[in-house]
Scaffold this motif. Structure first.
Motif, PDB file in Angstrom:
ATOM      1  N   ARG A 181      17.013 -12.667 -17.826  1.00  0.00           N
ATOM      2  CA  ARG A 181      17.341 -13.707 -18.796  1.00  0.00           C
ATOM      3  C   ARG A 181      16.086 -14.389 -19.336  1.00  0.00           C
ATOM      4  N   SER A 182      15.081 -13.577 -19.632  1.00  0.00           N
ATOM      5  CA  SER A 182      13.833 -14.109 -20.210  1.00  0.00           C
ATOM      6  C   SER A 182      13.568 -13.543 -21.595  1.00  0.00           C
ATOM      7  N   GLY A 183      14.591 -12.978 -22.220  1.00  0.00           N
ATOM      8  CA  GLY A 183      14.425 -12.437 -23.566  1.00  0.00           C
ATOM      9  C   GLY A 183      13.817 -11.047 -23.589  1.00  0.00           C
ATOM     10  N   SER A 184      13.828 -10.348 -22.457  1.00  0.00           N
ATOM     11  CA  SER A 184      13.167  -9.043 -22.387  1.00  0.00           C
ATOM     12  C   SER A 184      13.858  -7.998 -23.262  1.00  0.00           C
ATOM     13  N   THR A 185      15.187  -8.103 -23.418  1.00  0.00           N
ATOM     14  CA  THR A 185      15.901  -7.143 -24.266  1.00  0.00           C
ATOM     15  C   THR A 185      15.534  -7.343 -25.732  1.00  0.00           C
ATOM     16  N   THR A 186      15.508  -8.609 -26.169  1.00  0.00           N
ATOM     17  CA  THR A 186      15.074  -8.909 -27.538  1.00  0.00           C
ATOM     18  C   THR A 186      13.653  -8.412 -27.764  1.00  0.00           C
ATOM     19  N   LEU A 241       0.610 -10.374 -30.313  1.00  0.00           N
ATOM     20  CA  LEU A 241       0.830  -9.350 -29.287  1.00  0.00           C
ATOM     21  C   LEU A 241       0.694  -7.944 -29.866  1.00  0.00           C
ATOM     22  N   ILE A 242       1.348  -7.680 -30.997  1.00  0.00           N
ATOM     23  CA  ILE A 242       1.300  -6.327 -31.551  1.00  0.00           C
ATOM     24  C   ILE A 242      -0.074  -6.012 -32.142  1.00  0.00           C
ATOM     25  N   GLU A 243      -0.801  -7.039 -32.538  1.00  0.00           N
ATOM     26  CA  GLU A 243      -2.184  -6.791 -32.964  1.00  0.00           C
ATOM     27  C   GLU A 243      -3.033  -6.401 -31.764  1.00  0.00           C
ATOM     28  N   TRP A 244      -2.795  -7.047 -30.621  1.00  0.00           N
ATOM     29  CA  TRP A 244      -3.481  -6.669 -29.377  1.00  0.00           C
ATOM     30  C   TRP A 244      -3.168  -5.226 -29.003  1.00  0.00           C
ATOM     31  N   LEU A 245      -1.956  -4.777 -29.295  1.00  0.00           N
ATOM     32  CA  LEU A 245      -1.575  -3.396 -29.002  1.00  0.00           C
ATOM     33  C   LEU A 245      -2.274  -2.388 -29.907  1.00  0.00           C
ATOM     34  N   GLY A 246      -2.792  -2.854 -31.036  1.00  0.00           N
ATOM     35  CA  GLY A 246      -3.497  -1.954 -31.933  1.00  0.00           C
ATOM     36  C   GLY A 246      -2.782  -1.674 -33.239  1.00  0.00           C
ATOM     37  N   PHE A 247      -1.739  -2.444 -33.549  1.00  0.00           N
ATOM     38  CA  PHE A 247      -1.017  -2.258 -34.810  1.00  0.00           C
ATOM     39  C   PHE A 247      -1.644  -3.145 -35.878  1.00  0.00           C
ATOM     40  N   ARG A 248      -1.762  -2.579 -37.062  1.00  0.00           N
ATOM     41  CA  ARG A 248      -2.403  -3.290 -38.171  1.00  0.00           C
ATOM     42  C   ARG A 248      -1.437  -3.426 -39.335  1.00  0.00           C
ATOM     43  N   ASN A 249      -1.582  -4.553 -40.051  1.00  0.00           N
ATOM     44  CA  ASN A 249      -0.735  -4.857 -41.225  1.00  0.00           C
ATOM     45  C   ASN A 249       0.744  -4.920 -40.863  1.00  0.00           C
ATOM     46  N   CYS A 250       1.022  -5.330 -39.635  1.00  0.00           N
ATOM     47  CA  CYS A 250       2.406  -5.448 -39.166  1.00  0.00           C
ATOM     48  C   CYS A 250       2.689  -6.915 -38.847  1.00  0.00           C
ATOM     49  N   LYS A 251       3.743  -7.449 -39.406  1.00  0.00           N
ATOM     50  CA  LYS A 251       4.122  -8.843 -39.168  1.00  0.00           C
ATOM     51  C   LYS A 251       5.640  -8.946 -39.000  1.00  0.00           C
ATOM     52  N   TYR A 252       6.055  -9.583 -37.895  1.00  0.00           N
ATOM     53  CA  TYR A 252       7.473  -9.893 -37.727  1.00  0.00           C
ATOM     54  C   TYR A 252       7.791 -11.133 -38.569  1.00  0.00           C
ATOM     55  N   PRO A 253       8.749 -11.050 -39.490  1.00  0.00           N
ATOM     56  CA  PRO A 253       9.110 -12.238 -40.264  1.00  0.00           C
ATOM     57  C   PRO A 253       9.986 -13.203 -39.477  1.00  0.00           C
ATOM     58  N   SER A 254      10.730 -12.684 -38.496  1.00  0.00           N
ATOM     59  CA  SER A 254      11.637 -13.507 -37.700  1.00  0.00           C
ATOM     60  C   SER A 254      11.952 -12.765 -36.409  1.00  0.00           C
ATOM     61  N   LEU A 255      12.844 -13.342 -35.617  1.00  0.00           N
ATOM     62  CA  LEU A 255      13.212 -12.754 -34.341  1.00  0.00           C
ATOM     63  C   LEU A 255      14.567 -12.056 -34.418  1.00  0.00           C
ATOM     64  N   LEU A 256      14.725 -11.014 -33.609  1.00  0.00           N
ATOM     65  CA  LEU A 256      16.054 -10.504 -33.324  1.00  0.00           C
ATOM     66  C   LEU A 256      16.695 -11.429 -32.286  1.00  0.00           C
ATOM     67  N   HIS A 257      17.965 -11.220 -32.016  1.00  0.00           N
ATOM     68  CA  HIS A 257      18.619 -12.019 -30.985  1.00  0.00           C
ATOM     69  C   HIS A 257      19.557 -11.132 -30.189  1.00  0.00           C
TER      70      HIS A 257
END
Length: 346
Positions: free
Chosen positions: A99-104, A306-322
């Motif tokens: 219950r820490s949001g791991s699935t999201t 986080l995803i920039e740390w992973l090595g992804f470029r020009n990637c931006k989450y506009p919002s969250l899933l739930h």
């Protein structure tokens, strides 16, 4: 008369040719010197070429430490052999508390290009851990012997370091396969290029688990963490906790139908914080759901970092899933990450 005639037939020695002989000798010396210098230069350049080839261990020996994915796992220890290339596949694991949001989090990572994430597998890594401990702790087996073990009942050839781990990796790849249509079209494209098999080695494969902090893995998780990093040397880890303990306790009771003490969750968090610290910042990233799941989506920047740390470029989450909003529901929203979103590596 015969003697005189024979004597006259003998050629008389020439006189006055000493300078010519000296000049010829000098020319021969210069030519030999030039040839020797050319041979020396040739040997030098070719020697460097031979050294360069031999220095690339993968070229001349199947037993090497070649890292095929150095951008993803620069600090990995890779011991390749004819049996296994443990760094051939890139892995990504989410280790979290319940219950820490791991699935999201897992589902949002799955939106990234070249990533295929799966959910829980009932702590299947625990069975791998027990199998490896069984081999390592059986004294008569001499598991780490560098020489042939000739003892009758336990005899075997030397087991190459990390050679067992490809089998372990394949299990986790097997329980997280691509969609059938993706395998079909990939194989069709490969046929067009002259080889008939499915290959997605460039895909980053992963799963999430909320059971790694359990007692079965050990009290301090140090040994289990070592085995996890050894079995998946080219893996990165996202350690996810939830700082809002009160909300987590409430969510735990709603989802699982049983209560959990806040101190128990705090203990789990401390355990996972130690795991993240032990793995190191290059391999593991510790994040807190309480920071990245804010209702106004302002916390999404935590995930973008986080995803920039992973090595992804020009990637931006506009919002969250739930995900798991109503217990275990799946949010199938597709989030646009940007037209140039790609994995580049660090």
């Amino acid at each position: 008369m015969m003697y005189i005639q024979k004597h006259r037939l003998r050629p008389r020695p020439r006189e006055g040719n000493s300078e010519t002989d000296d000049s010829t000798s000098e020319r021969c010396y210069i030519i030999c010197l030039i040839f020797t210098c050319m041979l020396f230069v040739l040997l030098q350049t070719q020697s460097f070429r031979v050294i360069e080839i031999l220095w690339n261990h993968g070229y001349w020996s199947p037993y090497n430490q070649e890292n095929a994915n150095i951008n993803w796992c620069p600090n990995a220890t890779c011991h390749s052999s004819p049996m296994c290339h443990p760094c051939k596949r890139k892995f990504l694991f989410v280790i979290a508390t319940g219950r820490s949001g791991s699935t999201t989090l897992t589902n949002m990572l799955d939106l990234l290009p070249n990533i295929r994430m799966a959910g829980e597998n009932n702590a299947h890594f625990l069975f791998m851990l027990r199998a490896m401990r069984n081999l390592e702790d059986t004294e008569d087996l001499l598991f780490e012997s560098k020489d042939e073990v000739s003892i009758g009942a336990w005899r075997h050839q030397p087991i190459a370091e990390q050679s067992m781990f490809c089998s372990i990796q394949q299990i986790f790849e097997g329980i997280n396969p691509p969609a059938p249509k993706d395998m079909f079209w990939s194989r069709k494209r490969n046929n067009e290029h002259g080889y008939d098999h499915f290959d997605d080695n460039e895909t980053i494969v992963g799963f999430k688990t909320v059971r790694f902090h359990g007692k079965d893995f050990g009290e301090d998780l140090r040994d289990a963490t070592d085995h996890l990093m050894n079995a998946f040397p080219c893996a990165r880890f996202i350690i996810n906790i939830r700082g809002d303990i009160e909300s987590q306790v409430k969510s735990w009771g709603t989802a699982f139908g049983k209560e959990v003490e806040g101190d128990e969750i705090r203990f789990y968090n401390r355990q996972l914080e130690k795991v993240a610290s032990y793995m190191g910042q290059a391999r593991a990233r510790l994040i807190d759901m309480s920071e990245w799941s804010k209702r106004d989506d302002s916390g999404v920047e935590v995930l973008n970092e986080l995803i920039e740390w992973l090595g992804f470029r020009n990637c931006k989450y506009p919002s969250l899933l739930h995900s798991n909003k109503d217990g275990y529901g799946l949010d199938r929203t597709t989030l646009p990450l940007g037209p140039k979103c790609r994995y580049q590596g660090n």
